[in-house]
Design an enzyme around this catalytic site. Sequence first.
Site, mmCIF file in Angstrom:
data_model
loop_
_atom_site.group_PDB
_atom_site.id
_atom_site.type_symbol
_atom_site.label_atom_id
_atom_site.label_comp_id
_atom_site.label_asym_id
_atom_site.label_seq_id
_atom_site.Cartn_x
_atom_site.Cartn_y
_atom_site.Cartn_z
ATOM 1 N N THR A 134 0.828 -1.207 0.000
ATOM 2 C CA THR A 134 0.000 0.000 0.000
ATOM 3 C C THR A 134 0.865 1.261 0.000
ATOM 4 O OG1 THR A 134 -1.433 1.273 1.476
ATOM 5 C CG2 THR A 134 -0.086 -0.380 2.519
ATOM 6 N N ASP A 135 0.274 2.375 -0.452
ATOM 7 C CA ASP A 135 0.995 3.660 -0.365
ATOM 8 C C ASP A 135 1.024 4.177 1.073
ATOM 9 O OD1 ASP A 135 -1.694 4.366 -0.115
ATOM 10 O OD2 ASP A 135 -1.622 5.997 -1.572
ATOM 11 N N GLU A 136 0.250 3.528 1.972
ATOM 12 C CA GLU A 136 0.206 4.014 3.356
ATOM 13 C C GLU A 136 1.550 3.812 4.073
ATOM 14 O OE1 GLU A 136 -3.381 3.277 5.572
ATOM 15 O OE2 GLU A 136 -4.510 2.943 3.740
ATOM 16 N N TYR A 169 -1.613 -0.868 10.980
ATOM 17 C CA TYR A 169 -1.754 -1.504 9.663
ATOM 18 C C TYR A 169 -0.578 -1.139 8.753
ATOM 19 C CZ TYR A 169 -3.160 -1.836 4.748
ATOM 20 O OH TYR A 169 -3.172 -2.093 3.395
ATOM 21 N N ALA A 171 2.282 0.164 9.434
ATOM 22 C CA ALA A 171 3.583 -0.262 9.970
ATOM 23 C C ALA A 171 3.810 -1.745 9.682
ATOM 24 C CB ALA A 171 3.659 0.013 11.464
ATOM 25 N N LYS A 173 2.504 -3.442 7.181
ATOM 26 C CA LYS A 173 2.752 -3.602 5.739
ATOM 27 C C LYS A 173 4.186 -3.143 5.409
ATOM 28 C CE LYS A 173 0.416 -4.785 2.835
ATOM 29 N NZ LYS A 173 0.096 -6.138 2.284
ATOM 30 N N ASN A 199 -8.146 1.635 -3.216
ATOM 31 C CA ASN A 199 -8.965 1.000 -4.254
ATOM 32 C C ASN A 199 -10.441 1.139 -3.916
ATOM 33 O OD1 ASN A 199 -7.279 -1.837 -5.689
ATOM 34 N ND2 ASN A 199 -6.332 -0.037 -4.834
ATOM 35 N N TYR A 226 -15.068 11.134 9.108
ATOM 36 C CA TYR A 226 -14.091 11.458 10.149
ATOM 37 C C TYR A 226 -13.663 12.925 10.082
ATOM 38 C CZ TYR A 226 -13.087 6.590 11.475
ATOM 39 O OH TYR A 226 -13.156 5.324 11.964
ATOM 40 N N PRO A 315 -7.446 8.362 15.421
ATOM 41 C CA PRO A 315 -6.121 8.782 15.881
ATOM 42 C C PRO A 315 -5.063 8.541 14.799
ATOM 43 C CG PRO A 315 -7.012 6.956 17.224
ATOM 44 C CD PRO A 315 -8.041 7.271 16.196
#
Length: 378
Positions: A134-136, A169, A171, A173, A199, A226, A315
């Site tokens: 992922t780009d995250e 999540y 971290a 990945k 996606n 949010y 958060p």
Amino acid sequence: MKKILVTGGAGFIGSAVIRHLIQDTPHAVVNVDKLTYAGNLMSLASVSDHPRYAFEQVDICDAAALKRVFNAHQPDIIMHLAAESHVDRSIDGPGEFIQTNIVGTYTLLEQARAYYEQLPFERRESFRFHHISTDEVYGDLPHPDEMIGEGNTLPLFTETTAYAPSSPYSASKAASDHLVRAWQRTYKLPTLVTNCSNNYGPYHFPEKLIPLVILNALAGKALPVYGKGNQIRDWLYVEDHARALVLVATQGQVGETYNIGGHNEKQNIEVVKTICAILEELSPSEANPNIDSYSCQPGNADSYLALIKYVQDRPGHDMRYAIDASKIERELGWKPQETFESGIRKTVQWYLDNQDWVQQVQSGDYQQWINKNYKERA
Ligand SMILES: NC(=O)c1ccc[n+]([C@@H]2O[C@H](COP(=O)([O-])OP(=O)(O)OC[C@H]3O[C@@H](n4cnc5c(N)ncnc54)[C@H](O)[C@@H]3O)[C@@H](O)[C@H]2O)c1
């Protein structure tokens, strides 16, 4: 024809990859999936009887089961998508994310390596391990609101952007990406990594923003947004992602990373309002018995837009993601076929047409979790 072992093939993106492989290519598939709450074999109903498709219900943390699957199916390519994938769940309970995303990836890498090392030379030459990420992992980018007076060029994530994950999540990945690259460098396992933006599309589990908004709106329930809803995501239609992934797995350069994105930066609130507008057209709120301001029913609103409800921000919420996808476009000739406008319309229509799939996934553990989280926060 190649035999492609897809992990997480009953999930949202994995099932799109398998439908694409079976329907549009000559390749054979073995789907390795544990079938967690996010895995649904109904998403594969259109291909599950095909002679080039096989299914193994296996946990990627189970080394002995993976060894058996490798020996039985003799894959040429691994496409690794199995993961825990929902950021909110990772905040509530990071343990599963560490287990599947890190320990599971390690276990799969070790089994793939043992299998790869005993292959004859010609099969080793063409073997590939493609890790889908992922780009995250890159953290977040400056938001346009923060850049007033600093010129107009907004930065994008490239393949060399430093990792700075924000959630359990991302971290987990990021850790799995590092493991894959280390197995290539140290053991010469022929790996590829892709990092993709958000996606959306058919068969998306309804805990994620777009399906959640479509289904809550139809049910006359609040549409939780949010914070101020100004977080920016770069949206990619899932079938465009699936085509990119198969291209990378079969034609990408060993050891390389490819960023995949849709050139569709949108604020979350913009996405929610677009869905409301499409629903007004395709399933007007006037004719929807769940949308009735006088009935005191769930949303107590007179239109889909009036269901929007701003809730306390998550958060560590990243403010902006945006991908520079020029490398995959230049080197492999990939381009997304859908614009956000065409893809989101198809997606809304798909959810309207596929209520049986929706009912099936909503009858599981999902409903409990969503009630707990969104009702408490709203
Ligand atoms: N959804 C996105 O927007 C997005 C964007 C970029 C990258 N990704 C990555 O793409 C991959 C697939 O994402 P998705 O949205 O399809 O996820 P998903 O949650 O819809 O599907 C995950 C699948 O993995 C399976 N799985 C989970 N744990 C397992 C285990 N221990 N062993 C075997 N199978 C297991 C689940 O049963 C499910 O079928 C993930 O690695 C994710 O990090 C997702």
